[in-house]
Write a protein that holds these residues in place. Sequence first.
Motif, PDB file in Angstrom:
ATOM      1  N   ALA A 145       0.886  -1.011  -0.258  1.00  0.00           N
ATOM      2  CA  ALA A 145      -0.265  -0.277   0.113  1.00  0.00           C
ATOM      3  C   ALA A 145       1.392   1.300   0.163  1.00  0.00           C
ATOM      4  O   ALA A 145       1.910   1.539   0.943  1.00  0.00           O
ATOM      5  CB  ALA A 145      -0.860   0.170   1.318  1.00  0.00           C
ATOM      6  N   ALA A 146       0.690   2.224  -0.670  1.00  0.00           N
ATOM      7  CA  ALA A 146       1.747   3.379  -0.870  1.00  0.00           C
ATOM      8  C   ALA A 146       2.975   2.377  -1.212  1.00  0.00           C
ATOM      9  O   ALA A 146       3.115   2.177  -2.006  1.00  0.00           O
ATOM     10  CB  ALA A 146       1.766   4.144  -0.001  1.00  0.00           C
ATOM     11  N   LEU A 147       3.572   2.042  -0.184  1.00  0.00           N
ATOM     12  CA  LEU A 147       4.769   1.306  -0.567  1.00  0.00           C
ATOM     13  C   LEU A 147       4.221  -0.341  -0.180  1.00  0.00           C
ATOM     14  O   LEU A 147       4.515  -1.226  -1.274  1.00  0.00           O
ATOM     15  CB  LEU A 147       5.581   1.266   0.974  1.00  0.00           C
ATOM     16  N   VAL A 148       2.852  -0.921   0.127  1.00  0.00           N
ATOM     17  CA  VAL A 148       2.147  -1.763  -0.460  1.00  0.00           C
ATOM     18  C   VAL A 148       1.991  -1.652  -2.212  1.00  0.00           C
ATOM     19  O   VAL A 148       2.479  -2.535  -2.521  1.00  0.00           O
ATOM     20  CB  VAL A 148       0.731  -1.955  -0.331  1.00  0.00           C
ATOM     21  N   ALA A 149       1.946  -0.163  -2.818  1.00  0.00           N
ATOM     22  CA  ALA A 149       1.532  -0.877  -4.137  1.00  0.00           C
ATOM     23  C   ALA A 149       2.988  -0.821  -4.746  1.00  0.00           C
ATOM     24  O   ALA A 149       3.599  -1.294  -5.602  1.00  0.00           O
ATOM     25  CB  ALA A 149       0.539  -0.316  -4.855  1.00  0.00           C
ATOM     26  N   THR A 150       4.033   0.464  -4.187  1.00  0.00           N
ATOM     27  CA  THR A 150       5.180   0.516  -4.376  1.00  0.00           C
ATOM     28  C   THR A 150       6.020  -0.616  -4.697  1.00  0.00           C
ATOM     29  O   THR A 150       7.046  -1.129  -5.140  1.00  0.00           O
ATOM     30  CB  THR A 150       5.878   2.103  -4.008  1.00  0.00           C
ATOM     31  N   LEU A 151       6.055  -1.649  -3.322  1.00  0.00           N
ATOM     32  CA  LEU A 151       6.633  -2.733  -3.175  1.00  0.00           C
ATOM     33  C   LEU A 151       6.845  -3.275  -4.758  1.00  0.00           C
ATOM     34  O   LEU A 151       7.545  -4.290  -4.813  1.00  0.00           O
ATOM     35  CB  LEU A 151       6.401  -2.784  -2.240  1.00  0.00           C
TER      36      LEU A 151
ATOM     37  N   SER B 218      -4.113   5.282  -4.712  1.00  0.00           N
ATOM     38  CA  SER B 218      -5.258   4.766  -4.245  1.00  0.00           C
ATOM     39  C   SER B 218      -5.785   3.677  -4.866  1.00  0.00           C
ATOM     40  O   SER B 218      -5.571   3.227  -6.067  1.00  0.00           O
ATOM     41  CB  SER B 218      -6.361   5.097  -4.482  1.00  0.00           C
ATOM     42  N   PHE B 219      -6.161   1.962  -4.129  1.00  0.00           N
ATOM     43  CA  PHE B 219      -6.374   0.979  -5.169  1.00  0.00           C
ATOM     44  C   PHE B 219      -7.395  -0.187  -3.333  1.00  0.00           C
ATOM     45  O   PHE B 219      -7.449   0.588  -2.642  1.00  0.00           O
ATOM     46  CB  PHE B 219      -5.230  -0.112  -5.000  1.00  0.00           C
ATOM     47  N   ASP B 220      -8.474  -0.994  -3.956  1.00  0.00           N
ATOM     48  CA  ASP B 220      -9.327  -1.649  -3.445  1.00  0.00           C
ATOM     49  C   ASP B 220      -8.292  -3.134  -3.719  1.00  0.00           C
ATOM     50  O   ASP B 220      -7.278  -3.789  -4.782  1.00  0.00           O
ATOM     51  CB  ASP B 220     -10.668  -1.773  -4.306  1.00  0.00           C
ATOM     52  N   LEU B 221      -9.448  -3.656  -2.292  1.00  0.00           N
ATOM     53  CA  LEU B 221      -7.806  -5.423  -2.283  1.00  0.00           C
ATOM     54  C   LEU B 221      -9.467  -6.394  -2.479  1.00  0.00           C
ATOM     55  O   LEU B 221     -10.171  -5.951  -1.035  1.00  0.00           O
ATOM     56  CB  LEU B 221      -7.347  -5.698  -1.184  1.00  0.00           C
ATOM     57  N   PRO B 222      -9.926  -7.052  -2.578  1.00  0.00           N
ATOM     58  CA  PRO B 222     -10.639  -7.822  -2.228  1.00  0.00           C
ATOM     59  C   PRO B 222     -11.289  -8.317  -1.243  1.00  0.00           C
ATOM     60  O   PRO B 222     -10.379  -8.807  -0.663  1.00  0.00           O
ATOM     61  CB  PRO B 222     -10.901  -9.003  -3.475  1.00  0.00           C
TER      62      PRO B 222
ATOM     63  N   HIS C 245     -10.438  -0.868   0.788  1.00  0.00           N
ATOM     64  CA  HIS C 245      -9.918   0.292  -0.157  1.00  0.00           C
ATOM     65  C   HIS C 245      -9.083   0.868   0.794  1.00  0.00           C
ATOM     66  O   HIS C 245      -8.835   1.152   1.649  1.00  0.00           O
ATOM     67  CB  HIS C 245     -11.449   1.556  -0.356  1.00  0.00           C
ATOM     68  N   LEU C 246      -7.816   1.016   0.246  1.00  0.00           N
ATOM     69  CA  LEU C 246      -6.551   2.304   0.587  1.00  0.00           C
ATOM     70  C   LEU C 246      -6.911   3.239  -0.207  1.00  0.00           C
ATOM     71  O   LEU C 246      -6.783   3.009  -1.269  1.00  0.00           O
ATOM     72  CB  LEU C 246      -5.013   1.476   0.491  1.00  0.00           C
ATOM     73  N   GLU C 247      -6.113   4.546   0.323  1.00  0.00           N
ATOM     74  CA  GLU C 247      -5.652   5.704  -0.434  1.00  0.00           C
ATOM     75  C   GLU C 247      -5.477   6.265   0.666  1.00  0.00           C
ATOM     76  O   GLU C 247      -5.537   6.856   1.261  1.00  0.00           O
ATOM     77  CB  GLU C 247      -7.367   6.669  -0.763  1.00  0.00           C
ATOM     78  N   PRO C 248      -4.010   8.080  -0.215  1.00  0.00           N
ATOM     79  CA  PRO C 248      -3.250   8.531   0.505  1.00  0.00           C
ATOM     80  C   PRO C 248      -4.358   9.734   1.491  1.00  0.00           C
ATOM     81  O   PRO C 248      -4.657   9.883   0.134  1.00  0.00           O
ATOM     82  CB  PRO C 248      -2.140   8.405  -0.205  1.00  0.00           C
ATOM     83  N   VAL C 249      -4.608  10.311   2.286  1.00  0.00           N
ATOM     84  CA  VAL C 249      -4.946  11.442   2.924  1.00  0.00           C
ATOM     85  C   VAL C 249      -3.608  12.103   3.324  1.00  0.00           C
ATOM     86  O   VAL C 249      -3.632  13.683   2.597  1.00  0.00           O
ATOM     87  CB  VAL C 249      -5.024  11.294   4.525  1.00  0.00           C
TER      88      VAL C 249
END
Length: 175
Positions: free
Chosen positions: A16-22, A43-47, A57-61
């Motif tokens: 995410a953030a780094l979850v996605a970046t990793l 931002s992204f969604d995980l089922p 749902h993960l999103e940067p604030v």
Amino acid sequence: MRRIPLRLTTAVAAVAALVATLAAAPTAVAAGRGGWEPWPSPSFDLPAGARCDFPVHLEPVVDRVERHVLAADPDGTVRRVAYRGALVMRLTNTLTGAHHDADAGGRSHVGYRSDGSQTWRAHGPVLLGFGAGAGNLPRDLYTVDGDYTIEIGATGYRTLTIKHGSAEPLCAKVA
């Protein structure tokens, strides 16, 4: 140095953030480019079942992440990168609306290898996801904090080794 024990029910990683970046492959850079550049977190969604028992749902604030390319191949393929900057990711249970804001603004140096594997040497908090069966932590999203390394094999298997610090599971916070 403490190694998190491997379990039969352990984890695959997500980010995410780094979850996605990793999980992201290194991108090419223009020759001669240097310095720090903004590196926005998506931002992204995980089922349900991917990291938590329910969809999230993960999103940067807060997102002031920057990257600095430390080494690249002659063709521009990135091999070593430093990341820094404030990052707070909001983790939301999309069934209930419950949410938790996770500090993920740590610093890291990342080595990207040609087989797709990566080594992260990090300090401070990052958001790290593990799915079932491909890592050394149970399926969950975690705030990992302290001094640690993350090895991501060419198959995506993740190994978290904590020198000093902790890995706090987050799914229960929004269940």
